[in-house]
Each structure stands twice: as C-alpha cells, then as structure tokens.
Design a protein around this motif. Structure first.
Motif, PDB file in Angstrom:
ATOM      1  N   THR A 214     -19.371   8.970  -6.078  1.00 17.79           N
ATOM      2  CA  THR A 214     -18.482   8.379  -7.074  1.00 17.79           C
ATOM      3  C   THR A 214     -19.081   8.393  -8.479  1.00 17.79           C
ATOM      4  N   ALA A 215     -18.198   8.523  -9.456  1.00 18.06           N
ATOM      5  CA  ALA A 215     -18.608   8.522 -10.857  1.00 18.06           C
ATOM      6  C   ALA A 215     -17.453   7.968 -11.688  1.00 18.06           C
ATOM      7  N   THR A 216     -17.771   7.482 -12.873  1.00 17.51           N
ATOM      8  CA  THR A 216     -16.784   6.892 -13.770  1.00 17.51           C
ATOM      9  C   THR A 216     -16.541   7.797 -14.956  1.00 17.51           C
ATOM     10  N   LYS A 217     -15.266   7.967 -15.322  1.00 16.70           N
ATOM     11  CA  LYS A 217     -14.958   8.740 -16.521  1.00 16.70           C
ATOM     12  C   LYS A 217     -15.436   7.998 -17.752  1.00 16.70           C
ATOM     13  N   ALA A 218     -16.153   8.703 -18.605  1.00 14.53           N
ATOM     14  CA  ALA A 218     -16.690   8.072 -19.795  1.00 14.53           C
ATOM     15  C   ALA A 218     -15.568   7.583 -20.699  1.00 14.53           C
TER      16      ALA A 218
ATOM     17  N   ILE B  32     -22.879  18.966   1.156  1.00 15.21           N
ATOM     18  CA  ILE B  32     -21.604  18.667   0.506  1.00 15.21           C
ATOM     19  C   ILE B  32     -21.805  17.701  -0.649  1.00 15.21           C
ATOM     20  N   PHE B  33     -22.511  16.596  -0.385  1.00 11.23           N
ATOM     21  CA  PHE B  33     -22.657  15.563  -1.401  1.00 11.23           C
ATOM     22  C   PHE B  33     -23.365  16.105  -2.646  1.00 11.23           C
ATOM     23  N   ASP B  34     -24.400  16.927  -2.429  1.00 10.59           N
ATOM     24  CA  ASP B  34     -25.120  17.500  -3.567  1.00 10.59           C
ATOM     25  C   ASP B  34     -24.225  18.423  -4.386  1.00 10.59           C
ATOM     26  N   LYS B  35     -23.403  19.200  -3.695  1.00 14.41           N
ATOM     27  CA  LYS B  35     -22.522  20.133  -4.406  1.00 14.41           C
ATOM     28  C   LYS B  35     -21.435  19.393  -5.173  1.00 14.41           C
ATOM     29  N   VAL B  36     -20.914  18.320  -4.580  1.00 13.64           N
ATOM     30  CA  VAL B  36     -19.918  17.505  -5.277  1.00 13.64           C
ATOM     31  C   VAL B  36     -20.536  16.893  -6.534  1.00 13.64           C
ATOM     32  N   ALA B  37     -21.719  16.325  -6.416  1.00 17.19           N
ATOM     33  CA  ALA B  37     -22.385  15.715  -7.565  1.00 17.19           C
ATOM     34  C   ALA B  37     -22.665  16.754  -8.650  1.00 17.19           C
ATOM     35  N   LYS B  38     -23.080  17.937  -8.228  1.00 18.94           N
ATOM     36  CA  LYS B  38     -23.356  19.016  -9.186  1.00 18.94           C
ATOM     37  C   LYS B  38     -22.078  19.415  -9.922  1.00 18.94           C
ATOM     38  N   GLY B  39     -20.956  19.499  -9.195  1.00 17.11           N
ATOM     39  CA  GLY B  39     -19.690  19.842  -9.825  1.00 17.11           C
ATOM     40  C   GLY B  39     -19.254  18.800 -10.836  1.00 17.11           C
ATOM     41  N   ILE B  40     -19.460  17.521 -10.510  1.00 17.13           N
ATOM     42  CA  ILE B  40     -19.105  16.452 -11.435  1.00 17.13           C
ATOM     43  C   ILE B  40     -19.945  16.547 -12.702  1.00 17.13           C
ATOM     44  N   ARG B  41     -21.240  16.810 -12.541  1.00 13.34           N
ATOM     45  CA  ARG B  41     -22.110  16.927 -13.719  1.00 13.34           C
ATOM     46  C   ARG B  41     -21.713  18.126 -14.571  1.00 13.34           C
ATOM     47  N   GLU B  42     -21.398  19.252 -13.932  1.00 13.55           N
ATOM     48  CA  GLU B  42     -21.026  20.449 -14.684  1.00 13.55           C
ATOM     49  C   GLU B  42     -19.696  20.267 -15.400  1.00 13.55           C
ATOM     50  N   ALA B  43     -18.778  19.522 -14.801  1.00 13.64           N
ATOM     51  CA  ALA B  43     -17.480  19.293 -15.436  1.00 13.64           C
ATOM     52  C   ALA B  43     -17.633  18.476 -16.714  1.00 13.64           C
ATOM     53  N   GLY B  44     -18.581  17.547 -16.720  1.00 13.60           N
ATOM     54  CA  GLY B  44     -18.805  16.701 -17.881  1.00 13.60           C
ATOM     55  C   GLY B  44     -17.780  15.584 -17.990  1.00 13.60           C
ATOM     56  N   GLY B  45     -18.096  14.608 -18.818  1.00  7.33           N
ATOM     57  CA  GLY B  45     -17.168  13.523 -19.063  1.00  7.33           C
ATOM     58  C   GLY B  45     -17.275  12.367 -18.097  1.00  7.33           C
ATOM     59  N   PHE B  46     -18.245  12.430 -17.168  1.00  8.81           N
ATOM     60  CA  PHE B  46     -18.431  11.371 -16.175  1.00  8.81           C
ATOM     61  C   PHE B  46     -19.833  10.775 -16.288  1.00  8.81           C
ATOM     62  N   THR B  47     -19.971   9.534 -15.829  1.00  6.60           N
ATOM     63  CA  THR B  47     -21.300   8.987 -15.619  1.00  6.60           C
ATOM     64  C   THR B  47     -21.975   9.755 -14.487  1.00  6.60           C
ATOM     65  N   ASP B  48     -23.272   9.588 -14.348  1.00  5.60           N
ATOM     66  CA  ASP B  48     -23.979  10.314 -13.295  1.00  5.60           C
ATOM     67  C   ASP B  48     -23.477   9.844 -11.927  1.00  5.60           C
ATOM     68  N   PRO B  49     -23.092  10.770 -11.045  1.00  5.26           N
ATOM     69  CA  PRO B  49     -22.543  10.358  -9.746  1.00  5.26           C
ATOM     70  C   PRO B  49     -23.581   9.657  -8.877  1.00  5.26           C
ATOM     71  N   GLU B  50     -23.090   8.745  -8.054  1.00  2.00           N
ATOM     72  CA  GLU B  50     -23.955   8.017  -7.139  1.00  2.00           C
ATOM     73  C   GLU B  50     -23.273   7.912  -5.780  1.00  2.00           C
TER      74      GLU B  50
END
Length: 273
Positions: A268-272, A189-207
């Motif tokens: 978690t990630a921060t919107k740029a 789950i965590f890997d897929k969530v992080a991957k989705g955040i990266r693909e969406a763009g506009g966020f810092t790298d999730p941690e």
C-alpha cells in the motif's frame, strides 16, 4: 482474481499481466469461484478504509465482487472494474456496479476515488501502467492497496496435485513443484508491485501490511475450490476429474480435512497531496 500456485515463480516469462487468456479464464464458473474463494480479513478492510480520506472505493479486477462486498459492508461506495464480462455479471447481481475493461484501458472519465484496491488481481495488471492509472484515479491523500493471500496446503495435498498435474500437462508453464516457501515466492510479486509504484511516481514509498489467519477445509470444500485455480481452468473436464480424485485421496489419507494457515499481504501507498 487468481492466486499463483505455491512453488511457481509468478514472474517467470511470460509475466502474468501478459497472459490474458489465463487472466480472463476464471469466469467459466463464477458461481463456484464466488462460493469457494476465501474472503479477506476484516481487519485489513477496516485498516484500508481508516487510512483513506473517504469511502469511495475503486476495486480493480473485482471478479465476482468478494472484496467489493466487504468494502460495501464497511460503509464504502464501490465501483468495480473487471475484464471478464461473466465475472462482472455475477458481481452486478449482488448490487456491485461494474465496468468491463482491463484497468490499463479503463477510462476514469473525470471520476476520482479515495482508495484503489485489488483483491488477488493486481499481478494481472501492468505494474507501472496500473500504478499510473491508479494515481490518475485517486484523490490527493488517496490510498492504493492491492492485496493477496499467501498459503500452502499440507505437503501431501500439494504433492498429489503436482504429481497428477505434471503427468497431465507436462508442457504447462505452471511449475507445481514447491521449491521455495510460499511467502518467498509471493515476495516476487510484492517487490514488483512496489517497484511499479515507485516508477509511476506520485506516491509515498509503498509498505506491506500483513494479516495472519486460518481456515479449516473439509475434503469436499477444498475439492470444490480447486477447479477455480488458473491451471485447471485450462483443462478438459475428464482431466480435472483426475486431479480431484488424486487430491481427494491425499486428503482422505490425512484425516479428511486440514487447517490452512493464510497470510494476507497488502502492498500500500498514499497518493501525494
């Protein structure tokens, strides 16, 4: 708000966000759900609030309002989004405003927030579309923070549950036999969530943020919680009773209660800016 059962790969086909009949089945007994499901570590809530630019929070899949009430107690203004009108109605009774919609179709209507959170619910959201909608809903510097409980009951309790459930539901898509450690299962789950955040763009790298804690359950407390789990919301009452009898006997055999170690993980990630 649902925790995939330990031992099951939560991203085996079909993926959770496509299984709407399960995602929207938890409102069959919202009072029991609210009474028995665990809350979240205060340290996690405080850290999310401190890491956000303000205190306007959007709670995705807010369910009965468990996490929303905790963020409100931390000084936040909270709006919930929940697809199940029964769960939304329960949350409103405690003063949480809730809009009924899936997050992917929800309309921010020009509103923006300092944090978008989701308590044990983001796996019911399309990981890319959800992150895109979160980015649209967040102010610059705002924080996206979905979080989950990872847990494993004692082996005797898990095995009793798996044995009776497999007999009652041999064709169920839920595999209740634990074959991997729970944290390893949830890592999917965590890997897929992080991957989705990266693909969406506009966020810092999730941690990931990790919080360890524990809760002691009596026999009756754990049996009260079991019917709120996804696999059992689909069973008729007589079969639920069989599961409870088997699990109750297993708990009696280990002394009538147990202490459950929990790990709560926020991705978690921060919107740029």
């Amino acid at each position: 708000m649902v925790t995939p059962p330990p031992g099951r790969d939560p991203h085996a086909a079909p993926e959770p966000h496509t299984a709407r009949h399960i995602a929207e089945s938890f409102g069959v007994d919202p009072e029991r759900y609210d009474r028995t499901r665990p809350s979240y570590p205060e340290a996690m809530v405080d850290r999310i609030v401190a890491a956000s630019p303000g205190r306007d929070v959007l709670d995705v899949g807010c369910g009965t309002g468990t996490a929303a009430r905790q963020f409100r107690a931390a000084g936040c203004t909270v709006l919930g989004v929940e697809p199940d009108s029964r769960m939304a109605g329960f949350a409103r009774e405690s003063g949480i405003p809730v809009e009924v919609a899936t997050f992917e179709t929800w309309d921010p209507a020009g509103r923006s927030y300092d944090a978008v959170v989701a308590g044990t619910a983001w796996h019911w959201v399309d990981p890319v579309a959800g992150a895109v909608k979160a980015a649209q809903s967040l102010r610059p510097g705002g924080r996206l923070a979905p979080f989950w409980h990872v847990f494993q009951p004692p082996a005797e309790v898990s095995e009793a549950f798996a044995t009776v459930y497999s007999r009652l539901m041999p064709d169920s898509p839920f595999n209740m036999q634990a074959t991997r450690p729970p944290l390893e299962v949830y890592q999917t789950i965590f890997d897929k969530v992080a991957k989705g955040i990266r693909e969406a763009g506009g966020f810092t790298d999730p941690e990931p943020w990790r919080f360890d804690w524990a809760r002691t359950y009596t026999r009756d407390e754990w049996l009260d919680q079991i019917p709120t789990q996804g696999p059992l919301t689909q069973l008729p009452p007589d079969q639920v009773a069989e599961v409870l009898e088997a699990v109750g006997s297993a708990i009696d055999a280990i002394g009538g209660g147990f202490t459950m170690p929990y790990i709560t993980i926020a991705v978690t990630a921060t919107k740029a800016a």
